[in-house]
Motif scaffolding. Structure first.
Motif, PDB file in Angstrom:
ATOM      1  N   ASP A 218      48.315  66.865   7.499  1.00 35.78           N
ATOM      2  CA  ASP A 218      49.542  67.313   6.851  1.00 35.78           C
ATOM      3  C   ASP A 218      49.608  66.660   5.476  1.00 35.78           C
ATOM      4  O   ASP A 218      48.863  65.717   5.190  1.00 35.78           O
ATOM      5  CB  ASP A 218      50.763  66.928   7.684  1.00 35.78           C
ATOM      6  N   GLY A 219      50.484  67.164   4.647  1.00 34.85           N
ATOM      7  CA  GLY A 219      50.612  66.604   3.306  1.00 34.85           C
ATOM      8  C   GLY A 219      51.304  67.564   2.373  1.00 34.85           C
ATOM      9  O   GLY A 219      51.631  68.708   2.750  1.00 34.85           O
ATOM     10  N   PRO A 220      51.515  67.162   1.133  1.00 31.06           N
ATOM     11  CA  PRO A 220      52.291  67.967   0.189  1.00 31.06           C
ATOM     12  C   PRO A 220      51.663  69.309  -0.166  1.00 31.06           C
ATOM     13  O   PRO A 220      52.364  70.217  -0.624  1.00 31.06           O
ATOM     14  CB  PRO A 220      52.388  67.061  -1.047  1.00 31.06           C
ATOM     15  N   GLU A 221      50.363  69.479   0.042  1.00 29.53           N
ATOM     16  CA  GLU A 221      49.718  70.744  -0.294  1.00 29.53           C
ATOM     17  C   GLU A 221      49.737  71.767   0.841  1.00 29.53           C
ATOM     18  O   GLU A 221      49.294  72.893   0.663  1.00 29.53           O
ATOM     19  CB  GLU A 221      48.261  70.498  -0.714  1.00 29.53           C
ATOM     20  N   ARG A 222      50.245  71.368   1.996  1.00 28.69           N
ATOM     21  CA  ARG A 222      50.124  72.246   3.162  1.00 28.69           C
ATOM     22  C   ARG A 222      50.785  73.602   2.931  1.00 28.69           C
ATOM     23  O   ARG A 222      50.195  74.652   3.209  1.00 28.69           O
ATOM     24  CB  ARG A 222      50.712  71.579   4.398  1.00 28.69           C
ATOM     25  N   SER A 223      52.006  73.589   2.438  1.00 28.88           N
ATOM     26  CA  SER A 223      52.727  74.849   2.246  1.00 28.88           C
ATOM     27  C   SER A 223      51.978  75.779   1.310  1.00 28.88           C
ATOM     28  O   SER A 223      51.830  76.973   1.578  1.00 28.88           O
ATOM     29  CB  SER A 223      54.133  74.566   1.715  1.00 28.88           C
ATOM     30  N   CYS A 224      51.477  75.224   0.223  1.00 29.58           N
ATOM     31  CA  CYS A 224      50.743  76.031  -0.759  1.00 29.58           C
ATOM     32  C   CYS A 224      49.467  76.601  -0.156  1.00 29.58           C
ATOM     33  O   CYS A 224      49.136  77.767  -0.359  1.00 29.58           O
ATOM     34  CB  CYS A 224      50.426  75.177  -1.985  1.00 29.58           C
ATOM     35  N   LEU A 225      48.752  75.780   0.600  1.00 28.19           N
ATOM     36  CA  LEU A 225      47.494  76.229   1.199  1.00 28.19           C
ATOM     37  C   LEU A 225      47.744  77.303   2.251  1.00 28.19           C
ATOM     38  O   LEU A 225      46.996  78.279   2.339  1.00 28.19           O
ATOM     39  CB  LEU A 225      46.760  75.043   1.828  1.00 28.19           C
ATOM     40  N   GLU A 226      48.794  77.118   3.040  1.00 26.10           N
ATOM     41  CA  GLU A 226      49.089  78.086   4.093  1.00 26.10           C
ATOM     42  C   GLU A 226      49.578  79.410   3.533  1.00 26.10           C
ATOM     43  O   GLU A 226      49.193  80.481   4.017  1.00 26.10           O
ATOM     44  CB  GLU A 226      50.157  77.516   5.043  1.00 26.10           C
ATOM     45  N   GLN A 227      50.427  79.354   2.517  1.00 27.77           N
ATOM     46  CA  GLN A 227      51.051  80.573   2.006  1.00 27.77           C
ATOM     47  C   GLN A 227      50.234  81.242   0.902  1.00 27.77           C
ATOM     48  O   GLN A 227      50.446  82.409   0.595  1.00 27.77           O
ATOM     49  CB  GLN A 227      52.447  80.247   1.472  1.00 27.77           C
ATOM     50  N   GLY A 228      49.313  80.498   0.318  1.00 27.31           N
ATOM     51  CA  GLY A 228      48.545  81.046  -0.791  1.00 27.31           C
ATOM     52  C   GLY A 228      47.541  82.084  -0.351  1.00 27.31           C
ATOM     53  O   GLY A 228      47.275  82.275   0.836  1.00 27.31           O
ATOM     54  N   HIS A 229      46.964  82.731  -1.332  1.00 26.89           N
ATOM     55  CA  HIS A 229      46.024  83.810  -1.043  1.00 26.89           C
ATOM     56  C   HIS A 229      44.722  83.309  -0.445  1.00 26.89           C
ATOM     57  O   HIS A 229      43.907  84.095   0.033  1.00 26.89           O
ATOM     58  CB  HIS A 229      45.735  84.594  -2.321  1.00 26.89           C
ATOM     59  N   LEU A 230      44.510  81.973  -0.464  1.00 29.61           N
ATOM     60  CA  LEU A 230      43.254  81.446   0.047  1.00 29.61           C
ATOM     61  C   LEU A 230      43.226  81.353   1.569  1.00 29.61           C
ATOM     62  O   LEU A 230      42.171  81.252   2.172  1.00 29.61           O
ATOM     63  CB  LEU A 230      42.988  80.049  -0.548  1.00 29.61           C
ATOM     64  N   ALA A 231      44.385  81.321   2.201  1.00 30.05           N
ATOM     65  CA  ALA A 231      44.436  81.190   3.654  1.00 30.05           C
ATOM     66  C   ALA A 231      44.025  82.524   4.283  1.00 30.05           C
ATOM     67  O   ALA A 231      44.793  83.471   4.347  1.00 30.05           O
ATOM     68  CB  ALA A 231      45.835  80.791   4.097  1.00 30.05           C
ATOM     69  N   ARG A 232      42.791  82.590   4.756  1.00 29.57           N
ATOM     70  CA  ARG A 232      42.229  83.834   5.249  1.00 29.57           C
ATOM     71  C   ARG A 232      42.272  83.892   6.778  1.00 29.57           C
ATOM     72  O   ARG A 232      42.663  82.956   7.458  1.00 29.57           O
ATOM     73  CB  ARG A 232      40.776  83.987   4.784  1.00 29.57           C
ATOM     74  N   ASP A 233      41.836  85.019   7.353  1.00 28.65           N
ATOM     75  CA  ASP A 233      41.732  85.174   8.794  1.00 28.65           C
ATOM     76  C   ASP A 233      40.781  84.131   9.366  1.00 28.65           C
ATOM     77  O   ASP A 233      39.840  83.687   8.717  1.00 28.65           O
ATOM     78  CB  ASP A 233      41.207  86.571   9.132  1.00 28.65           C
ATOM     79  N   ARG A 234      41.049  83.763  10.599  1.00 24.98           N
ATOM     80  CA  ARG A 234      40.252  82.773  11.344  1.00 24.98           C
ATOM     81  C   ARG A 234      40.357  81.374  10.742  1.00 24.98           C
ATOM     82  O   ARG A 234      39.449  80.565  10.858  1.00 24.98           O
ATOM     83  CB  ARG A 234      38.777  83.211  11.436  1.00 24.98           C
ATOM     84  N   VAL A 235      41.487  81.102  10.089  1.00 20.17           N
ATOM     85  CA  VAL A 235      41.791  79.765   9.572  1.00 20.17           C
ATOM     86  C   VAL A 235      43.052  79.269  10.268  1.00 20.17           C
ATOM     87  O   VAL A 235      44.077  79.952  10.248  1.00 20.17           O
ATOM     88  CB  VAL A 235      41.988  79.775   8.046  1.00 20.17           C
ATOM     89  N   ILE A 236      42.966  78.104  10.875  1.00 15.41           N
ATOM     90  CA  ILE A 236      44.090  77.529  11.612  1.00 15.41           C
ATOM     91  C   ILE A 236      44.519  76.223  10.944  1.00 15.41           C
ATOM     92  O   ILE A 236      43.690  75.347  10.676  1.00 15.41           O
ATOM     93  CB  ILE A 236      43.709  77.225  13.075  1.00 15.41           C
ATOM     94  N   PHE A 237      45.820  76.095  10.669  1.00 18.92           N
ATOM     95  CA  PHE A 237      46.390  74.830  10.210  1.00 18.92           C
ATOM     96  C   PHE A 237      47.016  74.147  11.425  1.00 18.92           C
ATOM     97  O   PHE A 237      48.080  74.530  11.890  1.00 18.92           O
ATOM     98  CB  PHE A 237      47.438  75.072   9.124  1.00 18.92           C
ATOM     99  N   ALA A 238      46.321  73.150  11.942  1.00 18.63           N
ATOM    100  CA  ALA A 238      46.734  72.529  13.206  1.00 18.63           C
ATOM    101  C   ALA A 238      47.740  71.406  13.023  1.00 18.63           C
ATOM    102  O   ALA A 238      48.270  70.885  14.001  1.00 18.63           O
ATOM    103  CB  ALA A 238      45.500  71.999  13.946  1.00 18.63           C
ATOM    104  N   GLY A 239      48.005  70.995  11.774  1.00 15.21           N
ATOM    105  CA  GLY A 239      48.971  69.937  11.532  1.00 15.21           C
ATOM    106  C   GLY A 239      48.441  68.555  11.889  1.00 15.21           C
ATOM    107  O   GLY A 239      47.269  68.381  12.256  1.00 15.21           O
ATOM    108  N   TYR A 240      49.309  67.583  11.775  1.00 20.94           N
ATOM    109  CA  TYR A 240      48.952  66.190  12.066  1.00 20.94           C
ATOM    110  C   TYR A 240      48.827  66.001  13.571  1.00 20.94           C
ATOM    111  O   TYR A 240      49.644  66.494  14.349  1.00 20.94           O
ATOM    112  CB  TYR A 240      50.019  65.256  11.514  1.00 20.94           C
ATOM    113  N   ARG A 241      47.794  65.291  13.990  1.00 19.30           N
ATOM    114  CA  ARG A 241      47.580  65.018  15.405  1.00 19.30           C
ATOM    115  C   ARG A 241      47.430  63.516  15.619  1.00 19.30           C
ATOM    116  O   ARG A 241      46.879  62.811  14.769  1.00 19.30           O
ATOM    117  CB  ARG A 241      46.344  65.751  15.929  1.00 19.30           C
ATOM    118  N   THR A 242      47.876  63.079  16.778  1.00 19.36           N
ATOM    119  CA  THR A 242      47.816  61.655  17.103  1.00 19.36           C
ATOM    120  C   THR A 242      46.630  61.310  17.990  1.00 19.36           C
ATOM    121  O   THR A 242      46.454  60.148  18.348  1.00 19.36           O
ATOM    122  CB  THR A 242      49.108  61.222  17.819  1.00 19.36           C
ATOM    123  N   ASP A 243      45.809  62.316  18.345  1.00 21.04           N
ATOM    124  CA  ASP A 243      44.710  62.054  19.278  1.00 21.04           C
ATOM    125  C   ASP A 243      43.347  61.962  18.593  1.00 21.04           C
ATOM    126  O   ASP A 243      42.311  62.108  19.225  1.00 21.04           O
ATOM    127  CB  ASP A 243      44.654  63.122  20.367  1.00 21.04           C
TER     128      ASP A 243
END
Length: 342
Positions: A218-243
């Motif tokens: 996670d981080g300040p660029e997440r929204s831009c990366l997710e919503q921007g034109h670069l986020a293509r099919d078969r790309v998953i943003f899984a967020g911050y994980r503790t494991d």
């Protein structure tokens, strides 16, 4: 030996993991104190070093006196054999106490988790570099007063059944086909990690429809990366994980696209999980993959990274020789470095 570690951060990333694991190991045979800020949780992710500290480590948090005041009180009254700082904020403050004579003759050691800055470490007696590029950048006055002691990785305790469960659970949660080849990356979503470049390279690589990309973090660029034109099919943003690092068992390959990576602990952890890897030839990755140059690509080069992704897709599970990256060995080297200044 009485050791005081000083860390002034509010997140849980590679440096914090380093400090948690080193202090836990040292506390088996030494008296170890760790000075932290009053609050250490990341406001965005909730990551907190407090959840990873060993009970044997004495934890002191900054109080009404502030971090510097608490450090001064500890150094003045604690009779420590060594004061060991991590990152700039704690190092600057410890240096100020050293210059003021409050620390007396107690050796002041710093670990460079990033680039060297004279303002942060000018008063230190010794410096530990975690990668060769850091040692190469040191001024000549540090000759004889530094050592390269890399980060380490702790082998996963997951057996084959637990790995299969984690893999299936992760894929089911994110609706990834069970027979897909899943490449992952992990880190803070900030500019120097170059996840934007990775998404460009992903598009350019034209990988088969059974190949997926998962970004963990996670981080300040997440929204831009997710919503921007670069986020293509078969790309998953899984967020911050503790494991982490156990979660690497869920994947088939790992990519590190950073333009600058002080060490690259996530790369080491992915290799410990048996993943084939692709990393940019920058910083610590050059040390880790020095004997495997085919796994390295030029930084900030979308064409090179897309080629690296195609190569990675053709790889299978690997057994890496990580014998040089054991915690016990690196902790022993750290203790030997301390003794040079006692």
């Amino acid at each position: 030996m009485k050791i005081l570690h000083c860390l002034s951060t509010r997140e849980f990333a590679g440096t914090e993991r380093h400090v948690a694991e080193l202090t836990a190991f040292q506390a088996r045979s030494h008296d170890v104190t760790l000075l932290l800020e009053s609050q250490t949780a990341d406001f965005r992710t909730g990551g907190d070093i407090a959840h990873h500290l060993a009970p044997a480590v004495r934890v002191v948090r900054a109080d009404w006196r502030g971090y510097l005041g608490c450090m001064a009180g500890l150094v003045w009254c604690g009779s420590f054999d060594v004061v060991h700082t991590h990152l700039g904020q704690a190092s600057i403050r410890a240096g100020a106490l050293k210059k003021a004579g409050i620390a007396g003759k107690t050796p002041l050691i710093g670990t460079l988790h990033n680039a060297y800055h004279g303002r942060s470490y000018g008063a230190h007696d010794g410096l530990i570099c975690i990668a060769q590029w850091q040692q190469d950048s040191l001024p000549t006055r540090w000759i004889g007063r530094n050592a390269v002691i890399s980060n380490w990785t702790i082998p996963s305790r997951l057996d084959a059944v637990q790995r299969a469960v984690l893999r299936n659970t992760f894929r089911n949660v994110h609706h990834i086909p069970q027979d897909a080849f899943v490449i992952c990356t992990m880190g803070r979503l900030v500019p120097e990690k170059r996840f934007d470049l990775l998404l460009q390279a992903w598009k350019q690589a034209g990988l088969s429809a059974d190949t997926w990309l998962v970004l963990i973090g996670d981080g300040p660029e997440r929204s831009c990366l997710e919503q921007g034109h670069l986020a293509r099919d078969r790309v998953i943003f899984a967020g911050y994980r503790t494991d982490a690092p156990a979660v690497f068992a869920a994947f088939d390959g790992f990519v590190l696209p950073s333009s600058r990576e002080p060490f690259g602990l996530v790369l080491l952890e992915a290799m410990a999980a048996g993943l084939p890897v692709c990393a940019t030839a920058a910083g610590g990755a050059l040390d880790i993959l020095g004997n495997d140059p085919a796994c390295l690509v030029q930084p900030d080069d979308v064409e090179a990274l897309s080629i690296g992704l195609r190569r990675l897709r053709q790889q299978s599970a690997q057994v890496w020789d990580l014998s040089a990256y054991g915690l016990a060995n690196q902790a022993r080297k750290t203790e030997q470095f301390y003794k040079r200044f006692l």
